[in-house]
Design a protein around this motif. Structure first.
Motif, short mmCIF file in Angstrom:
data_model
loop_
_atom_site.label_atom_id
_atom_site.label_comp_id
_atom_site.label_asym_id
_atom_site.label_seq_id
_atom_site.Cartn_x
_atom_site.Cartn_y
_atom_site.Cartn_z
N GLU A 19 0.84 -1.14 -0.07
CA GLU A 19 -0.42 0.03 0.08
C GLU A 19 1.13 1.44 -0.05
OE1 GLU A 19 -0.34 -2.32 2.09
OE2 GLU A 19 -2.21 -2.91 1.44
N GLU A 20 1.83 1.34 1.19
CA GLU A 20 2.89 2.16 0.96
C GLU A 20 3.53 2.10 -0.80
OE1 GLU A 20 2.74 0.05 3.06
OE2 GLU A 20 2.76 0.68 5.03
N ALA A 21 3.74 1.53 -1.59
CA ALA A 21 4.64 1.20 -2.43
C ALA A 21 3.13 2.39 -3.38
CB ALA A 21 4.58 0.00 -3.08
N VAL A 22 2.47 1.83 -3.53
CA VAL A 22 1.19 2.74 -4.16
C VAL A 22 0.85 3.23 -3.96
CG1 VAL A 22 -1.53 2.16 -5.04
CG2 VAL A 22 0.53 0.14 -4.65
N ALA A 23 1.61 4.61 -2.88
CA ALA A 23 1.11 6.29 -2.69
C ALA A 23 2.33 6.12 -3.31
CB ALA A 23 0.77 6.02 -1.26
N ALA A 24 3.88 5.73 -2.76
CA ALA A 24 4.83 6.58 -3.17
C ALA A 24 4.72 6.10 -4.74
CB ALA A 24 5.92 5.92 -2.87
N ALA A 25 4.44 5.53 -5.39
CA ALA A 25 4.19 5.78 -7.11
C ALA A 25 3.27 6.64 -7.51
CB ALA A 25 4.18 4.33 -7.61
N ALA A 26 1.87 7.19 -6.88
CA ALA A 26 1.27 7.82 -6.83
C ALA A 26 2.11 9.37 -7.01
CB ALA A 26 -0.05 8.04 -6.27
N LEU A 27 2.29 9.60 -5.62
CA LEU A 27 3.17 10.65 -5.96
C LEU A 27 3.99 10.90 -6.77
CD1 LEU A 27 3.41 10.85 -2.06
CD2 LEU A 27 2.30 11.94 -2.51
N ILE A 28 4.66 9.54 -7.33
CA ILE A 28 6.09 10.04 -8.24
C ILE A 28 5.34 10.30 -9.92
CG2 ILE A 28 7.43 9.32 -9.50
CD1 ILE A 28 8.19 7.63 -7.44
N ALA A 29 3.97 9.89 -10.17
CA ALA A 29 3.06 9.82 -11.12
C ALA A 29 2.42 11.11 -11.18
CB ALA A 29 1.72 8.46 -11.31
N ALA A 30 2.53 12.20 -9.80
CA ALA A 30 1.55 13.18 -10.10
C ALA A 30 2.48 14.50 -10.33
CB ALA A 30 1.38 13.78 -8.54
N GLN A 31 3.85 14.02 -10.37
CA GLN A 31 4.64 14.80 -11.30
C GLN A 31 4.95 14.42 -12.63
OE1 GLN A 31 8.37 15.54 -8.77
NE2 GLN A 31 7.45 16.08 -6.97
N CYS A 32 4.99 13.60 -13.22
CA CYS A 32 5.07 13.26 -14.83
C CYS A 32 3.95 13.99 -15.36
CB CYS A 32 4.61 11.73 -14.69
SG CYS A 32 6.27 11.05 -13.30
N PRO A 33 4.53 14.28 -17.19
CA PRO A 33 3.42 14.39 -17.88
C PRO A 33 1.37 13.67 -17.77
CG PRO A 33 5.08 14.26 -18.76
CD PRO A 33 5.85 13.81 -17.23
N GLY A 34 0.57 14.32 -17.31
CA GLY A 34 -0.46 12.66 -17.89
C GLY A 34 -1.04 12.57 -15.99
N GLY A 35 0.09 12.80 -15.50
CA GLY A 35 0.18 12.95 -14.00
C GLY A 35 -1.07 13.49 -13.50
N GLU A 36 -1.98 13.37 -12.56
CA GLU A 36 -2.73 13.44 -11.98
C GLU A 36 -2.48 13.77 -10.31
OE1 GLU A 36 -6.81 10.88 -11.55
OE2 GLU A 36 -6.40 10.79 -13.87
N PRO A 37 -2.78 15.01 -9.98
CA PRO A 37 -2.51 15.40 -8.23
C PRO A 37 -3.01 14.40 -7.88
CG PRO A 37 -3.98 17.16 -9.69
CD PRO A 37 -3.63 15.98 -10.78
N VAL A 38 -2.39 14.43 -6.64
CA VAL A 38 -3.07 13.10 -5.00
C VAL A 38 -3.96 14.51 -4.23
CG1 VAL A 38 -1.69 12.28 -3.07
CG2 VAL A 38 -0.97 12.15 -5.12
N ASP A 39 -5.06 14.33 -4.74
CA ASP A 39 -5.30 15.49 -3.94
C ASP A 39 -6.41 15.01 -2.81
OD1 ASP A 39 -7.33 17.97 -3.76
OD2 ASP A 39 -8.35 17.54 -5.32
N THR A 40 -5.61 14.56 -1.43
CA THR A 40 -7.14 13.65 -1.31
C THR A 40 -6.66 14.30 0.46
OG1 THR A 40 -7.22 11.10 -0.03
CG2 THR A 40 -5.53 11.97 -1.10
#
Length: 143
Positions: free
Chosen positions: A51-72
């Motif tokens: 679960e922590e790895a998925v959260a970490a990946a979401a933080l990285i993806a948020a900084q990529c082109p096409g990534g969605e901000p972590v808004d929770t």
């Protein structure tokens, strides 16, 4: 409470990880993210930090082109550092490991629709982390 939805931070472990990131010094945050991803990729047997790895990946993806901000409300409240590009590949590898974990998050969903939605979330993250290669030829071949 455990898990309440299929988002990257919609579980106790990911919310705790976000809290740890908030409590860390700014210069320590990248190491926390890299550490959880590395441990996930290198783990043998059942994963303990999926679960922590998925959260970490979401933080990285948020900084990529096409990534969605972590808004929770369960995600980090403090700004994240600009993550280096190599973390994109590491995050993708960690997500692949999470999806293949037979005794972890991939198999724990009671409602099959939630399991499918969760996999869709991970696939979307992976698509942002490692976009398809360009279709432009590297060189032209003339007959």
């Amino acid at each position: 409470m455990g898990t309440w939805a299929t988002g990257a931070f919609d579980n106790d472990s990911a919310a705790d990880f976000a809290h740890a990131l908030d409590n860390a010094q700014p210069e320590e945050r990248e190491a926390l993210v890299r550490g959880v991803l590395t441990r996930t990729v290198e783990a043998s047997g059942c994963l303990t930090e999926a679960e922590e790895a998925v959260a970490a990946a979401a933080l990285i993806a948020a900084q990529c082109p096409g990534g969605e901000p972590v808004d929770t409300p369960y995600g980090p409240e403090t700004p994240m550092p600009n993550f280096p590009l190599d973390l994109r590949t590491l995050a993708d590898e960690a997500l692949a490991r999470v999806v293949s974990d037979e005794c972890g998050s991939a198999s724990n969903w009671i409602d099959p629709r939630d399991g499918r939605q969760w996999r869709t979330t991970l696939n979307r993250l992976r698509g942002v982390l490692l976009p398809p290669p360009p279709t432009i030829p590297l060189f032209a071949v003339e007959p």
